[in-house]
Design an enzyme around this catalytic site. Structure first.
Site, mmCIF file in Angstrom:
data_model
loop_
_atom_site.group_PDB
_atom_site.id
_atom_site.type_symbol
_atom_site.label_atom_id
_atom_site.label_comp_id
_atom_site.label_asym_id
_atom_site.label_seq_id
_atom_site.Cartn_x
_atom_site.Cartn_y
_atom_site.Cartn_z
ATOM 1 N N HIS A 389 33.151 -25.510 58.068
ATOM 2 C CA HIS A 389 33.968 -25.740 59.263
ATOM 3 C C HIS A 389 34.936 -26.906 59.042
ATOM 4 C CE1 HIS A 389 34.480 -25.737 63.759
ATOM 5 N NE2 HIS A 389 34.794 -27.003 63.522
ATOM 6 N N GLU A 390 34.405 -28.046 58.602
ATOM 7 C CA GLU A 390 35.242 -29.247 58.438
ATOM 8 C C GLU A 390 36.254 -29.074 57.307
ATOM 9 O OE1 GLU A 390 35.358 -31.256 60.757
ATOM 10 O OE2 GLU A 390 33.456 -30.825 61.741
#
Length: 598
Positions: A389-390
């Site tokens: 995600h990051e």
């Protein structure tokens, strides 16, 4: 390898730390740039009262960009250092210094927009068309679009003074919710008394023990019920504040005022709600499956977070997580995978927890250098998805920054969650296809199905609640605690269906949602998730043409309106199609779960 103990910051090996020297080689370099900004601020004042020719405006914008980039680097460096060890007094002080400089710069440059907006529409149009200002055409168009809702200097000054008052509802709710609200103790799985807090509430709802779940659920909502009139008055004050601003600034409604900043058509909001309504049978089907998997005669609201499979132990080291993410994102091709590997190997990421480190995870950075990612990695599935995600956020910034000038590279919050969630969707597809263990597969499918339930259906229900209560208030109708509870309860019945028991206590949930004080924001979670699911589906089904469109999206930053950027890449959020595509994926997840349970 996972860390067996929490290290001091000085003990963290270099390969697990981000390299902040890529921002500033030394503290002296930071101090020197800080000094330069102060000098540039003096220079900026010379433009005041002169922004009426293309040449002056261009020179002023160039200086504004230069100052902003310096400040961003200074601010980010100070805060990243502070977050890696919040107990370090040197970086506490540097972080404060960076914050103060940010405020000082905003104040010093605040004359620019009002001065340009004071020009006539004809002058603005001629500047927008002027080749000298071609680089700033989008900025000027945006200023002109905002002009219709900017008031006279005296009125704007008055509104600025009301600013502190307008924060009151959110501040009061925060004090009630975080400081004054005290929950009773409940019995845990072992029959021992346990503290019930905001933080532990979801953990209790995830308990395999139904009595624990029920006790936590009842205790939380009984506590809110005791404050129902105060919190209703606070929420109504926030709604009335919104109505005041929308009317003063000449917007047709609060909803349209809230969407105006990102230039999002009202249909995006209403389409989301309408399309989710047509997809509610899918959620009802998932509720029935949940009931079957839990082996209960009745499914209650406090069963929605209960684990559907026996605890599945899946250890995934950081090195394995990086490898699986690389394999999962391979459909995006080398143009994406090369910078991903660069991020993994070259000091972008601060990996493990250490003493004093900020909790959670984020991606952040400054234009001109690579992005940074803060993690507190544990060797589990959740941490692997957090990393994917990051890195989605990080690579979105990387592509935008490397393909656009500073001003156009900043993407909106409406777009922010799309790239991060696309990474998660592609990783999930890869893991499901690769998995041969039925238990592991069920664990993954449950994780994914609950993301659809919480990020798309639940956030859309919140968005619908906000729409209903604002429309009622705009029409002059009352909003007592009973009204709010009735509206909220009816929505829960509609969304969750007749196959489950919608406990009366859930009518008080509106009272504990902090997002309702940042009005008309939550819909972005649902649209972002839907857009990402649509992108991942196109990438997996079409291959290269869809990948090229998606990389074009990543490179577009904020160079156009969000809705146009997505549309060019093949996701039209003004139509129901992306949400329907996301629902098709959700249906497939449910089918796979049903097959594994039969």
């Amino acid at each position: 390898m996972s860390q067996s103990k929490v290290l001091k910051r000085t003990e963290v090996p270099a390969e697990h730390r981000w390299n902040l020297e890529d921002l500033f080689q030394s503290q002296q370099a930071w101090d020197q740039e800080y000094k330069e900004v102060k000098e540039l601020l003096v220079k900026a004042q010379t433009f005041q009262g002169k922004l009426n020719t293309p040449e002056e405006i261009k020179a002023c914008f160039e200086l504004e960009d230069e100052i902003s980039q310096h400040v961003e680097r200074l601010y980010v460096y100070a805060h990243l250092h502070h977050d890696e060890d919040t107990t370090n007094p040197t970086y506490q002080s540097l972080s404060q210094k960076g914050k103060k400089l940010n405020v000082e710069v905003n104040e010093a440059l605040s004359f620019i927009t009002p001065e340009i907006l004071a020009l006539s529409d004809e002058q603005l149009d001629s500047f927008i068309a002027n080749p000298i200002l071609s680089e700033y055409q989008f900025t000027l168009k945006e200023m002109k679009r905002e002009k219709a809702h900017v008031l006279s200097k005296a009125e704007e000054a008055l509104l600025a003074q009301v600013g502190n008052l307008s924060q009151a509802p959110q501040t009061i709710f925060g004090m009630i919710n975080n400081a004054d609200m005290k929950f009773p103790k409940i019995k845990d799985e072992n029959g021992n008394e346990a503290e019930l807090t905001h933080g532990s509430y979801i953990q209790f709802l995830e308990s395999p023990n139904r009595d624990v779940r029920r006790s936590a659920f009842k205790a939380v909502y009984e506590t809110y019920r005791k404050q129902k009139n105060t919190i209703a008055a606070t929420l109504t004050a926030n709604i009335n504040k919104n109505i005041f601003y929308s009317r003063v600034r000449k917007y047709p409604s609060v909803l349209e005022m809230s969407l105006y900043g990102d230039n999002i058509p009202k249909e995006v909001y209403t389409n989301l709600i309408d399309t989710i309504h047509e997809s509610l049978p899918l959620l009802h089907r998932y509720m029935n499956l949940r009931k079957k998997l839990l082996g209960v005669e009745e499914l209650h609201m406090y069963d929605l977070f209960a684990p559907l499979v026996e605890e599945y132990k899946w250890d995934i080291t950081y090195e394995q997580a990086k490898q699986m993410i690389s394999e999962g994102l391979s459909p995006l091709g080398d143009n994406y995978l090369n910078p991903l590997q660069e991020g993994f190997n070259n000091g972008w990421i601060d990996v493990y927890e250490n003493e004093g480190k900020r909790t959670g995870a984020y991606s952040w950075g400054a234009y001109g250098t690579h992005p940074y990612v803060l993690l507190n990695h544990k060797d589990n599935l959740n941490s692997m998805f957090t990393l994917a995600h990051e890195m989605g956020h990080a690579l979105h910034s990387y592509f935008s920054d490397n393909n656009l000038k500073y001003r156009d590279a900043q993407y909106t919050i409406f777009l922010a969650e799309v790239a991060s969630t696309t990474n998660e969707a592609l990783l999930m597809d890869y893991l499901l296809k690769k998995s041969t263990d039925p238990k592991q597969k069920m664990y993954l499918l449950t994780y994914y199905a609950d993301q659809f339930r919480t990020t798309v259906f639940r956030q859309t229900m919140f968005a619908e609640f906000e729409k209903i209560v604002h429309e009622r208030a705009e029409q002059g109708e009352s909003l007592t605690s009973q009204d709010l509870s009735q509206i909220y309860y009816d929505l829960n019945v509609k969304y969750h269906g007749k196959g489950m028991v919608v406990d009366q206590d859930i009518e008080m949930e509106w009272a504990r949602i902090p997002h309702f004080y940042t009005s008309f924001y939550v819909y972005k979670y649902a649209t972002g998730f839907s857009a990402a699911t649509s992108f991942s589906k196109q990438i997996l089904e079409e291959g290269k043409p869809a990948v090229d469109r998606y990389l074009g999206f990543l490179k577009s930053g904020g160079s156009d309106y969000s809705i146009n950027i997505l549309k060019k890449a093949g996701v039209d959020m003004s139509s129901p199609e992306p949400i329907r595509e996301a629902m098709a994926v959700f249906e497939d997840v449910i089918k796979q779960m049903e097959q594994l349970t039969n």
